[in-house]
Design an enzyme around this catalytic site. Structure first.
Site, PDB file in Angstrom:
ATOM      1  N   GLN A 126       5.166  -3.460  -4.086  1.00  0.00           N
ATOM      2  CA  GLN A 126       4.063  -2.923  -4.878  1.00  0.00           C
ATOM      3  C   GLN A 126       4.018  -1.402  -4.817  1.00  0.00           C
ATOM      4  O   GLN A 126       3.788  -0.834  -3.747  1.00  0.00           O
ATOM      5  CB  GLN A 126       2.739  -3.490  -4.331  1.00  0.00           C
ATOM      6  CG  GLN A 126       1.509  -3.001  -5.079  1.00  0.00           C
ATOM      7  CD  GLN A 126       0.219  -3.340  -4.342  1.00  0.00           C
ATOM      8  OE1 GLN A 126       0.190  -3.366  -3.107  1.00  0.00           O
ATOM      9  NE2 GLN A 126      -0.847  -3.577  -5.081  1.00  0.00           N
ATOM     10  N   GLY A 127       4.233  -0.746  -5.952  1.00  0.00           N
ATOM     11  CA  GLY A 127       4.214   0.719  -5.982  1.00  0.00           C
ATOM     12  C   GLY A 127       2.894   1.258  -6.499  1.00  0.00           C
ATOM     13  O   GLY A 127       2.783   1.628  -7.663  1.00  0.00           O
ATOM     14  N   TYR A 128       1.920   1.279  -5.635  1.00  0.00           N
ATOM     15  CA  TYR A 128       0.593   1.775  -6.013  1.00  0.00           C
ATOM     16  C   TYR A 128       0.291   3.119  -5.335  1.00  0.00           C
ATOM     17  O   TYR A 128       0.215   4.161  -5.965  1.00  0.00           O
ATOM     18  CB  TYR A 128      -0.489   0.761  -5.621  1.00  0.00           C
ATOM     19  CG  TYR A 128      -0.788  -0.288  -6.663  1.00  0.00           C
ATOM     20  CD1 TYR A 128       0.185  -0.727  -7.556  1.00  0.00           C
ATOM     21  CD2 TYR A 128      -2.055  -0.869  -6.739  1.00  0.00           C
ATOM     22  CE1 TYR A 128      -0.098  -1.701  -8.501  1.00  0.00           C
ATOM     23  CE2 TYR A 128      -2.346  -1.840  -7.684  1.00  0.00           C
ATOM     24  CZ  TYR A 128      -1.369  -2.253  -8.560  1.00  0.00           C
ATOM     25  OH  TYR A 128      -1.655  -3.215  -9.482  1.00  0.00           O
ATOM     26  N   SER A 129       0.116   3.082  -4.014  1.00  0.00           N
ATOM     27  CA  SER A 129      -0.344   4.270  -3.290  1.00  0.00           C
ATOM     28  C   SER A 129       0.677   5.398  -3.356  1.00  0.00           C
ATOM     29  O   SER A 129       1.888   5.168  -3.437  1.00  0.00           O
ATOM     30  CB  SER A 129      -0.572   3.933  -1.810  1.00  0.00           C
ATOM     31  OG  SER A 129      -1.581   2.973  -1.685  1.00  0.00           O
ATOM     32  N   SER A 161       5.043  -1.851   1.195  1.00  0.00           N
ATOM     33  CA  SER A 161       5.483  -2.856   2.165  1.00  0.00           C
ATOM     34  C   SER A 161       6.786  -3.493   1.710  1.00  0.00           C
ATOM     35  O   SER A 161       6.916  -3.904   0.562  1.00  0.00           O
ATOM     36  CB  SER A 161       4.420  -3.947   2.315  1.00  0.00           C
ATOM     37  OG  SER A 161       3.239  -3.384   2.825  1.00  0.00           O
ATOM     38  N   GLU A 244      -6.815 -13.574  -6.979  1.00  0.00           N
ATOM     39  CA  GLU A 244      -6.373 -14.169  -5.710  1.00  0.00           C
ATOM     40  C   GLU A 244      -7.299 -13.787  -4.561  1.00  0.00           C
ATOM     41  O   GLU A 244      -7.012 -12.890  -3.780  1.00  0.00           O
ATOM     42  CB  GLU A 244      -4.943 -13.727  -5.403  1.00  0.00           C
ATOM     43  CG  GLU A 244      -4.264 -14.539  -4.327  1.00  0.00           C
ATOM     44  CD  GLU A 244      -4.114 -16.013  -4.685  1.00  0.00           C
ATOM     45  OE1 GLU A 244      -4.476 -16.847  -3.855  1.00  0.00           O
ATOM     46  OE2 GLU A 244      -3.640 -16.321  -5.806  1.00  0.00           O
ATOM     47  N   ASN A 384     -12.134  -0.840   4.063  1.00  0.00           N
ATOM     48  CA  ASN A 384     -13.424  -1.526   4.170  1.00  0.00           C
ATOM     49  C   ASN A 384     -14.570  -0.649   3.670  1.00  0.00           C
ATOM     50  O   ASN A 384     -15.569  -1.151   3.166  1.00  0.00           O
ATOM     51  CB  ASN A 384     -13.653  -1.976   5.615  1.00  0.00           C
ATOM     52  CG  ASN A 384     -12.809  -3.207   5.957  1.00  0.00           C
ATOM     53  OD1 ASN A 384     -11.901  -3.563   5.201  1.00  0.00           O
ATOM     54  ND2 ASN A 384     -13.119  -3.848   7.065  1.00  0.00           N
ATOM     55  N   GLU A 385     -14.393   0.658   3.783  1.00  0.00           N
ATOM     56  CA  GLU A 385     -15.432   1.571   3.301  1.00  0.00           C
ATOM     57  C   GLU A 385     -15.503   1.533   1.773  1.00  0.00           C
ATOM     58  O   GLU A 385     -16.586   1.541   1.198  1.00  0.00           O
ATOM     59  CB  GLU A 385     -15.155   2.998   3.798  1.00  0.00           C
ATOM     60  CG  GLU A 385     -15.387   3.185   5.304  1.00  0.00           C
ATOM     61  CD  GLU A 385     -14.357   2.478   6.181  1.00  0.00           C
ATOM     62  OE1 GLU A 385     -13.215   2.268   5.727  1.00  0.00           O
ATOM     63  OE2 GLU A 385     -14.709   2.092   7.316  1.00  0.00           O
TER      64      GLU A 385
END
Lengths: 398, 377
Positions: A126-129, A161, A244, A384-385
């Site tokens: 996954q190429g997001y960040s 990842s 999901e 989580n924030e």
């Protein structure tokens, strides 16, 4: 309201349990339950076993090799796999790009990619960040310049990842600089073997290297690998975030950790008695067992409401927060089971085929690393924030 | 599993909420709590008219004989309104103990009255120095000349001063904390030797200290057998716990609504205070706590009918632990987020906080139920 496990639900659970226990290779199981590292081949081996059984894609429709299971059945399946010590099914293909292609993909994209996801012939990442775009994902800078029938991609992704094992990456890229940042993003599929793609693993706290930096240096991507509309990638990304929900709760992992905590607490001793009989330690296990029970019922409740068509939105954020907190607290308890043997650490012992020594038993060597590694779960998938921001905005209207 | 309310359950919830919405605004609640009885007689009659006092009473005695999820639905609504009526004492704990263990004569004599709103019950099981321990029974029942003679003192008998019949635990043999040798008796609070002193509780309800001096009851007053009384008592209290858990969810739900409303409307530094992220996150944490509690209240309702006492007991204790923790957090933070106004008697907030505090301290707090839960599975 009927709050009992129904007969078909119970039978399904028994069926899954019997299959997983009899088909999971013992060497994989032992390493999973011992928190050792797995090889790419281990994941592929297990996925092929599931595929042969017809269970390769629990969340997909039957026509694409899915099971057609209900959400409740998928949770049971996931739980039983975790319980038995199976490697987790990597979400990047099955739960991320797969559902995106099912929803937004062109017919040719579906035919080409979906079957190879179920068999794990294609490993996706996954190429997001990006270095400058974490929680603020829309500020991403990786550029895709359109030139006749292809894009030219330049930039950098990070925290990707298993990029070092991947055949393909799905990427959010900027196709337009002007306007609102969200409106200039596109969703591209890029082959990792393309010239100009470079992967550099990042060493993490536990001395593992599952996450990578991925560099794109004028990488040519055919336009037929655009998913959805050009500049419409944000819609795709948002769909994916809402998709999901069962994975996000991490109930299977929580249960595995809890059962490992109990096993270790029975094997370790304090003042001549098993640690689990120590009132202080027992109390902490019980509190987490109760937390987990409540978390599990929250998941079942949400699925039940969702299945009957009730709108479910930011409640998934509650599941993500609780699931990550419980995993982290259990991991801390797990490390504490080792006592002073949490200190010595031989990272190499986590790899398959290690025959050297560890200070304590090999089972103790892995525990602190697991504690460290699981600090990531409250950071990835939206910290989580950020989840709390989502809860406040959509559930409380603040 | 299906967590959706059936049409009938939705109607039940709606009808109770409609009634409470009309007859039970907070200012009316103040008046009900301030009466000598500590609740509204009219409300009690209304509960009877709606059939709710008979939820746990079998149909042959005029009740509805419905399952525990229905009770949970009603309790959640009563919690939202912060109702002070002795519903749990009479319609949940008292009625279910009678229905389960009563003789035909006892049931015929008492249950139709419970359903009609004419008979109120209270459980006198705790004792001074015994904390929450149901097996701590120093009150003695001695067999003399064909009757039992009861001597002792029962502590914090919820709604004991308005009950028409007390269900008293007393020891027929053994030492004070012996799990064997306990029996339950139906005692008329007006009988010779019974002294009932009522006190207000922290949250505006009522409880009584009950003194029993040479109180003579005949053998027909024994509820259930003397061998299994502790088991029966725990079963009845577990039903009360399930009801309290559902009530607490209603209390928290309403408290959250009030808090969010305050965050939206209260302005400081030129903006609604709900714009501040630290307060948003606090509100999100409250909501997370409520959702955990909601799940556990449903677990309690599901497992309280389980025939296996170990499964039942562990589930109820787990639920009560979660309710205690969530309730304390939500209550404290609701006061905090209301600022100075949260400390005043004027706002309902404090009353909701106090009710949550009392629920935690009723029939076992967090520590008690962590212990009772036992070893990890």
């Amino acid at each position: 309201m009927d709050l009992r496990e129904s007969q078909p639900e119970r039978e399904f659970r028994e069926q899954v349990r019997a299959f997983v226990e009899s088909s999971l290779p013992g060497d994989i199981r032992d390493r999973v339950l011992g928190f050792a590292h797995l090889e790419r081949e281990d994941y592929v081996r297990w996925q092929k076993i599931l595929h042969a059984k017809g269970w390769g894609a629990p969340g997909w429709p039957r026509e694409w090799g899915g099971t057609g299971w209900s959400a409740t059945q998928r949770v049971v399946f996931e739980e039983e796999c975790f319980r038995a010590g199976a490697p987790r099914q990597m979400p990047f293909g099955l739960s991320m790009v797969g559902p995106v292609l099912l929803k937004f993909g062109a017919p040719a994209q579906k035919t080409r990619f979906l079957p190879r996801i179920v068999t794990l012939e294609d490993w996706w990442c996954q190429g997001y960040s990006e270095p400058g775009a974490g929680s603020d994902l829309a500020s991403l800078k990786t550029r895709a310049r359109r030139e006749s029938d292809h894009y030219v991609v330049s930039g950098q992704k990070t925290w990707t990842s298993f990029a070092h094992w991947a055949d393909w990456i799905f990427c959010l890229v900027r196709t337009r600089a002007e306007g609102k940042p969200q409106q200039g993003i596109s969703f591209l599929l890029i082959e990792m073997r393309s010239p100009g793609v470079r992967v550099k693993p990042i060493r993490t706290l536990d001395q593992g290297a599952d996450v990578c930096e991925v560099f794109f240096d004028d990488v040519v991507v055919p336009v037929e690998h655009l998913v959805g509309e050009e500049h419409g990638g944000w819609t795709v990304a948002k769909y994916l975030l809402g998709h999901e929900r069962t994975n996000i709760a991490g109930v299977g992992m929580c249960k595995r950790l809890l059962s490992r905590v109990k096993d270790h607490a029975r094997r370790e001793f304090k003042r001549g008695k098993p640690l689990i009989q120590d009132v202080r330690f027992r109390d902490r296990i019980v509190r987490l067992e109760i937390d987990l029970l409540s978390h599990e019922w929250s998941l079942m409740r949400l699925i039940s409401l969702e299945q009957s068509g009730k709108p479910v939105g930011a409640e998934a954020s509650i599941l993500k927060i609780r699931g990550s907190e419980i995993q982290q607290e259990l991991a801390a308890l797990l490390m504490e089971c080792a006592g002073p043997y949490a200190l010595p650490f031989v990272p190499e012992a986590l790899a398959a085929g290690y025959h050297g020594e560890t200070a304590g038993g090999a089972h103790l060597n892995a525990l602190a690393a697991q504690y460290l590694d699981l600090r990531k779960v409250s950071i990835y998938g939206g910290t989580n924030e950020v989840q709390k921001n989502i809860i406040a905005k959509s559930l409380l209207g603040l | 599993m299906d967590f959706n309310l059936s049409d009938e359950q939705q109607m039940l919830a709606d009808s109770v909420r409609r009634w409470l919405g009309t007859d039970y605004p907070f200012e009316a609640r103040r008046r009900f709590a301030a009466t000598a009885a500590g609740f509204g007689q009219g409300n009690w009659e209304r509960l009877a008219e709606l059939g709710l006092l008979g939820l746990q009473v079998p149909a042959e005695y005029g009740g509805l004989g419905s399952d525990s999820t229905d009770t949970a639905i009603v309790m959640q609504e009563l919690g939202r309104a912060l109702a002070v009526e002795p519903f749990v004492s009479t319609a949940v704990v008292g009625a279910s103990l009678l229905a389960r263990a009563g003789t035909e004569a006892q049931k015929t004599r008492l249950l139709p009255g419970v359903v009609a709103g004419a008979t109120r019950l209270a459980l006198a099981a705790l004792e001074p120095g015994g904390r929450y321990d149901l097996s701590h029974v120093s009150t003695r029942a001695q067999w003399q000349n064909g009757s039992y003679v009861i001597d002792g003192r029962k502590a914090v008998v919820l709604h004991g001063d308005t009950a028409h019949t007390l269900i008293v635990s007393a020891r027929v043999s053994g030492g004070t904390t012996d799990p064997e040798g306990i029996a339950l008796f139906l005692v008329d609070p007006l009988a010779a030797g019974v002294q009932v002193k009522g006190f207000p509780t922290l949250d505006g309800q009522r409880a009584a200290e009950v003194e029993l001096r040479a109180v003579t009851v005949d053998v027909a007053a024994m509820l259930g057998s003397m061998d299994t009384a502790l088991e029966l008592l725990e079963w009845g209290v577990d039903r009360g716990l399930a009801a309290l858990c559902a009530e607490a969810v209603g209390v928290m739900e309403r408290l959250m609504e009030m808090t969010v409303e305050h965050l939206r409307t209260r302005k400081q530094f030129g903006q609604a205070i709900g714009q501040f992220q630290s307060l948003q996150h606090r509100a999100a944490d409250m909501l997370i706590a409520i959702e955990q509690a909601r799940s556990m209240a449903l677990l309690a309702a599901a497992k309280v009918d389980d025939p296996d006492p170990i499964i039942r007991r562990r589930a109820l204790s787990a639920a009560k632990v979660m309710i205690g923790r969530s309730g304390r957090y939500v209550g404290q933070q609701a006061v905090q987020l209301h600022g100075g106004m949260g400390m005043t008697d004027e706002l309902p907030v404090g009353y909701y906080f106090k009710r949550l505090t009392c629920i935690d301290m009723t029939w076992g707090d967090v520590e008690h139920h962590l212990e009772r839960y036992g070893d990890p599975t």
